[in-house]
Design a protein around this motif. Structure first.
Motif, PDB file in Angstrom:
ATOM      1  N   SER A  87      66.430  22.528  93.530  1.00 57.72           N
ATOM      2  CA  SER A  87      68.184  22.636  95.050  1.00 57.72           C
ATOM      3  C   SER A  87      69.389  23.394  94.753  1.00 57.72           C
ATOM      4  N   LYS A  89      71.362  24.317  95.845  1.00 58.61           N
ATOM      5  CA  LYS A  89      72.994  23.611  96.223  1.00 58.61           C
ATOM      6  C   LYS A  89      73.597  23.645  95.087  1.00 58.61           C
ATOM      7  N   LYS A  90      72.906  22.661  94.385  1.00 57.97           N
ATOM      8  CA  LYS A  90      73.186  23.242  92.688  1.00 57.97           C
ATOM      9  C   LYS A  90      73.798  24.083  92.189  1.00 57.97           C
ATOM     10  N   GLU A  93      76.739  25.715  92.881  1.00 57.68           N
ATOM     11  CA  GLU A  93      77.971  24.797  92.321  1.00 57.68           C
ATOM     12  C   GLU A  93      77.688  26.041  91.362  1.00 57.68           C
ATOM     13  N   GLN A  94      76.711  25.984  90.589  1.00 50.60           N
ATOM     14  CA  GLN A  94      76.875  25.848  89.114  1.00 50.60           C
ATOM     15  C   GLN A  94      77.310  27.464  89.105  1.00 50.60           C
TER      16      GLN A  94
END
Length: 106
Positions: A87, A89-90, A93-94
């Motif tokens: 992902s 997106k992940k 975010e991280q």
């Protein structure tokens, strides 16, 4: 054979969106390097003229673009290229979560 990649881009219209910091560009640049190191990513290239960084870890690539809003405010957007089963997106975010340790969010 080429591996199929997916692309995730941050902007003011996405979640996570553009990240804003109460830091100069040089402070954000140092934070990008520190966040990349903490996430096990290598800074493959950096262009001060365009304020862009290419980060790489295995088959994940992240392009970080910084924008100086004012002398003491800098924004960054990401383009995350990942294999299909990872992902983007992940990863974004991280990365933003790690940046909070090294730069002051607005």
């Amino acid at each position: 054979m080429f591996e199929k990649l997916t692309r995730f881009e941050t902007s003011d219209q996405t979640t996570p969106g553009t990240a804003y910091y109460r830091n100069t560009y040089d402070q954000v640049k140092a934070a990008v390097y520190a966040a990349a190191k903490e996430m096990g990513m290598e800074v493959k290239s950096h262009n001060n003229d365009h304020k862009e960084f290419l980060l790489k870890r295995n088959s994940v690539e992240v392009i970080v673009t910084a924008f100086s809003m004012t002398i003491m405010e800098t924004a960054i957007d990401l383009v995350v290229m990942t294999p299909v089963l990872t992902s983007g997106k992940k990863i974004a975010e991280q990365f933003f979560s790690t940046m909070k340790k090294h730069a002051q969010p607005k």
